[in-house]
Design a protein around this motif. Structure first.
Motif, PDB file in Angstrom:
ATOM      1  N   VAL A 331      27.305 -15.011  -1.761  1.00  0.00           N
ATOM      2  CA  VAL A 331      27.283 -15.726  -3.047  1.00  0.00           C
ATOM      3  C   VAL A 331      26.273 -15.006  -3.939  1.00  0.00           C
ATOM      4  CG1 VAL A 331      26.948 -17.930  -4.222  1.00  0.00           C
ATOM      5  CG2 VAL A 331      27.791 -17.887  -1.853  1.00  0.00           C
ATOM      6  N   PRO A 332      26.716 -13.962  -4.682  1.00  0.00           N
ATOM      7  CA  PRO A 332      25.775 -13.213  -5.531  1.00  0.00           C
ATOM      8  C   PRO A 332      25.237 -14.078  -6.665  1.00  0.00           C
ATOM      9  CG  PRO A 332      28.042 -12.559  -5.971  1.00  0.00           C
ATOM     10  CD  PRO A 332      28.094 -13.486  -4.794  1.00  0.00           C
ATOM     11  N   ARG A 333      24.041 -13.722  -7.115  1.00  0.00           N
ATOM     12  CA  ARG A 333      23.418 -14.481  -8.214  1.00  0.00           C
ATOM     13  C   ARG A 333      24.191 -14.272  -9.501  1.00  0.00           C
ATOM     14  NH1 ARG A 333      17.680 -12.466  -8.951  1.00  0.00           N
ATOM     15  NH2 ARG A 333      17.491 -14.311 -10.255  1.00  0.00           N
ATOM     16  N   ASP A 334      24.348 -15.374 -10.257  1.00  0.00           N
ATOM     17  CA  ASP A 334      25.025 -15.309 -11.555  1.00  0.00           C
ATOM     18  C   ASP A 334      23.958 -15.178 -12.643  1.00  0.00           C
ATOM     19  OD1 ASP A 334      26.645 -15.443 -13.719  1.00  0.00           O
ATOM     20  OD2 ASP A 334      27.247 -17.537 -13.464  1.00  0.00           O
ATOM     21  N   VAL A 335      23.886 -13.984 -13.233  1.00  0.00           N
ATOM     22  CA  VAL A 335      22.880 -13.738 -14.262  1.00  0.00           C
ATOM     23  C   VAL A 335      23.535 -13.540 -15.622  1.00  0.00           C
ATOM     24  CG1 VAL A 335      21.265 -12.722 -12.616  1.00  0.00           C
ATOM     25  CG2 VAL A 335      22.933 -11.262 -13.780  1.00  0.00           C
ATOM     26  N   SER A 336      24.813 -13.917 -15.714  1.00  0.00           N
ATOM     27  CA  SER A 336      25.539 -13.669 -16.962  1.00  0.00           C
ATOM     28  C   SER A 336      24.994 -14.498 -18.121  1.00  0.00           C
ATOM     29  CB  SER A 336      27.037 -13.976 -16.759  1.00  0.00           C
ATOM     30  OG  SER A 336      27.212 -15.332 -16.343  1.00  0.00           O
ATOM     31  N   ALA A 337      24.410 -15.661 -17.796  1.00  0.00           N
ATOM     32  CA  ALA A 337      23.885 -16.523 -18.870  1.00  0.00           C
ATOM     33  C   ALA A 337      22.487 -16.111 -19.300  1.00  0.00           C
ATOM     34  CB  ALA A 337      23.877 -17.984 -18.416  1.00  0.00           C
ATOM     35  N   GLY A 338      21.872 -15.181 -18.574  1.00  0.00           N
ATOM     36  CA  GLY A 338      20.536 -14.721 -18.927  1.00  0.00           C
ATOM     37  C   GLY A 338      19.441 -15.641 -18.437  1.00  0.00           C
ATOM     38  N   PHE A 340      17.554 -16.725 -15.245  1.00  0.00           N
ATOM     39  CA  PHE A 340      17.328 -16.437 -13.831  1.00  0.00           C
ATOM     40  C   PHE A 340      15.842 -16.226 -13.619  1.00  0.00           C
ATOM     41  CE2 PHE A 340      17.826 -12.429 -15.958  1.00  0.00           C
ATOM     42  CZ  PHE A 340      16.874 -11.605 -15.390  1.00  0.00           C
ATOM     43  N   THR A 341      15.428 -16.392 -12.339  1.00  0.00           N
ATOM     44  CA  THR A 341      14.047 -16.148 -11.944  1.00  0.00           C
ATOM     45  C   THR A 341      13.977 -14.758 -11.337  1.00  0.00           C
ATOM     46  OG1 THR A 341      13.738 -18.485 -11.458  1.00  0.00           O
ATOM     47  CG2 THR A 341      12.132 -16.939 -10.505  1.00  0.00           C
ATOM     48  N   LYS A 342      13.074 -13.965 -11.841  1.00  0.00           N
ATOM     49  CA  LYS A 342      12.973 -12.587 -11.362  1.00  0.00           C
ATOM     50  C   LYS A 342      12.509 -12.591  -9.915  1.00  0.00           C
ATOM     51  CE  LYS A 342      10.929  -8.090 -12.385  1.00  0.00           C
ATOM     52  NZ  LYS A 342      12.226  -7.408 -12.319  1.00  0.00           N
ATOM     53  N   VAL A 343      13.277 -11.888  -9.092  1.00  0.00           N
ATOM     54  CA  VAL A 343      12.980 -11.780  -7.671  1.00  0.00           C
ATOM     55  C   VAL A 343      12.917 -10.303  -7.309  1.00  0.00           C
ATOM     56  CG1 VAL A 343      13.778 -12.281  -5.321  1.00  0.00           C
ATOM     57  CG2 VAL A 343      14.141 -13.956  -7.159  1.00  0.00           C
ATOM     58  N   VAL A 344      11.912  -9.950  -6.515  1.00  0.00           N
ATOM     59  CA  VAL A 344      11.809  -8.564  -6.070  1.00  0.00           C
ATOM     60  C   VAL A 344      12.986  -8.262  -5.141  1.00  0.00           C
ATOM     61  CG1 VAL A 344      10.440  -6.904  -4.762  1.00  0.00           C
ATOM     62  CG2 VAL A 344       9.308  -8.552  -6.270  1.00  0.00           C
ATOM     63  N   GLN A 345      13.758  -7.239  -5.493  1.00  0.00           N
ATOM     64  CA  GLN A 345      14.918  -6.860  -4.695  1.00  0.00           C
ATOM     65  C   GLN A 345      14.488  -6.014  -3.504  1.00  0.00           C
ATOM     66  OE1 GLN A 345      18.128  -8.002  -5.409  1.00  0.00           O
ATOM     67  NE2 GLN A 345      16.879  -9.252  -6.786  1.00  0.00           N
TER      68      GLN A 345
END
Length: 375
Positions: A331-338, A340-345
Motif C-alpha cells: 500500500v504505497p503512500r498517496d502524496v498526490s494531495a501534497g 504527507f509527513t516527511k519520512v526518511v526513506q
C-alpha cells in the motif's frame, strides 16, 4: 590542594570525553551504521509435489534438518498411481497378444489367398487351352461332317437309282453317324469346359474379394499398433506420476519450515517444506537515505547479529537497490494531495558475507551493521 586535584580530575575527564566523542564522531563519519539488518537467502524455496496429489504417508525431515540433493524427503500414498500403471500395462499386453494373433491370421490368410489365386489362375489358363483345343477339334469334325453328309446324300440318290450297292451307302451313312456322335461329344465337352472355366473365374474373383479381408486384417493391426503407442505414452506419464509420489530434494539445504503432517491430503503444487541453501545466505540492510553517502559496491561491512553479539561477520556490499523499500510496499503512500509527513526513506543494500561462520546464520535474524564509506 583538594581543589587542585578536583580541577585536574575534571580536566582529565574532559580530555577522555573529548577523545571518545572525537572517536565516535569520526566513526560515524567513516562508517554508515544501522540496525535495520535482516538475514536473507537467495535460494529459499517452497518444495512440494508438483504433478500429483494424495495423502502424505511419510515425512522424513523436520525443522532444522539438513537435506541432500536427490534425497527423498516425503512420500504420498502411491496405491492409486501403481494400480493405474498396472492397468495400462495389462491393456498393452492384451493388445500385443491380439496383434500377434492377427499377424498369424494375416500370414495364414495371405498364404492361402496366394495359393488359391495361383491355382485359380492356373486352372483358368488350362481350361482355356483345353477349350481352344476342343473348339479346333469340333471345327475339324464339323468340316468332315459336312463332307460326310454330302457323300451320304449323294450315295443315297445313287442307291435309289440302283447305280451303287447298298454296302457303299451304308459305309457312307456309318461314317456320317460316327462324325455326328463325335460332334455331339465335343459339344458336351465344350459345355463342361465352359462350366469349369466359369468356375475358375469365380475362384479368381473370390480370391480378389478375399484380398479385402487381408487388407482389413492389416488395417486392424495398424489400428492396434496406434492404440499401443498411445497407451505407452500414457504408461510413461503414469510411471512418472508414480515416481513423483516421492518428493526429492532439489538441492543441498536446511529445512526452514514444514507445512504439513502425515495423513494430510495435498494437491499439486502445495508446499511441503521450505528449504534454504546455506551458502546462499546474505544480509539485507535497509540503510537510511541520509547515510547512503560514500556507500558503494565493494565497501567492507561488519555485521553483528543479535543472536551472536560476540561474533563479527565480515562482508562486502554486493548490490545497492536503485529504489527505496517503500516503492515496493503493498500500500504505497498517496502524496498526490501534497499532504504527507516527511519520512526518511530506506534503501535496500545487499551484503555478501566473506568471513565468519555462515552456518550460524538463520533467515530472518536481525542485528547491526557498520559499512565503511569510500572517501
Amino acid at each position: 590542594m583538594k581543589r587542585k586535584i578536583g580541577i585536574v580530575t575534571i580536566v582529565i575527564l574532559l580530555i577522555i570525553f573529548s577523545f571518545l566523542a572525537f572517536k565516535w564522531i569520526k566513526h560515524r563519519i567513516d562508517y554508515a551504521v544501522t540496525d535495520a539488518v535482516f538475514v536473507k537467502a537467495d535460494e529459499l524455496s517452497n518444495v512440494g509435489f508438483q504433478k500429483v496429489s494424495g495423502r502424505v504417508i511419510k515425512l522424513y525431515k523436520d525443522l532444522g534438518d539438513k537435506v541432500k540433493k536427490g534425497e527423498v524427503i516425503a512420500e504420498l500414498d502411491p496405491t492409486d498411481y501403481a494400480l493405474n500403471v498396472q492397468n495400462i500395462k495389462a491393456k498393452i499386453e492384451s493388445l500385443e497378444a491380439t496383434k500377434e494373433q492377427l499377424k498369424i491370421q494375416l500370414a495364414r490368410t495371405s498364404e492361402e489367398l496366394n495359393i488359391n489365386y495361383s491355382m485359380s489362375e492356373l486352372s483358368a489358363s488350362e481350361v482355356e487351352k483345353k477349350k481352344q483345343a476342343l473348339q479346333k477339334q469340333l471345327a475339324q469334325v464339323q468340316a468332315q461332317l459336312q463332307l460326310a453328309k454330302r457323300d451320304k446324300d449323294r450315295y443315297e440318290n445313287l442307291l435309289q437309282q440302283g447305280v451303287i450297292p447298298r454296302r457303299t451307302y451304308e459305309e457312307a451313312d456309318t461314317r456320317y453317324k460316327v462324325l455326328k456322335e463325335q460332334e455331339e461329344s465335343l459339344k458336351k465337352n465344350l459345355e463342361e469346359i465352359a462350366i469349369s472355366h466359369e468356375r475358375s473365374l469365380k475362384g479368381i474373383n473370390l480370391s480378389r474379394i478375399a484380398f479385402l479381408k487381408e487388407k482389413e486384417l492389416q488395417a486392424q493391426i495398424v489400428s492396434i499398433e496406434k492404440e499401443i503407442e498411445s497407451l505407452k505414452r500414457q504408461e510413461e506419464i503414469a510411471e512418472n506420476d508414480l515416481l513423483n509420489t516421492k518428493l526429492i530434494a532439489p538441492f543441498d539445504g536446511i529445512v526452514a519450515k514444514r507445512y504439513v503432517s502425515v495423513g494430510d491430503v495435498v494437491g499439486p503444487g502445495s508446499p511441503i517444506y521450505a528449504l534454504v541453501k546455506p551458502n546462499s545466505m546474505y544480509v539485507e540492510v535497509l540503510l537510511e537515505e541520509s547515510k547512503l553517502k560514500g556507500v558503494q559496491k565493494g565497501c567492507i561491512a561488519y555485521v553483528r547479529l543479535d543472536a551472536y553479539p560476540d561474533k563479527i561477520f565480515e562482508g562486502v556490499v554486493e548490490e545497492i537497490s536503485p529504489a527505496s523499500a517503500a516503492t515496493f510496499a503493498l500500500v504505497p503512500r498517496d502524496v498526490s494531495a501534497g499532504e504527507f509527513t516527511k519520512v526518511v526513506q530506506r534503501i535496500p543494500v545487499k551484503i555478501r558475507i566473506t568471513k565468519g561462520d555462515v552456518s550460524l546464520m538463520r533467515v530472518g535474524m536481525g542485528g547491526e551493521v557498520e559499512i565503511k564509506r569510500v572517501k
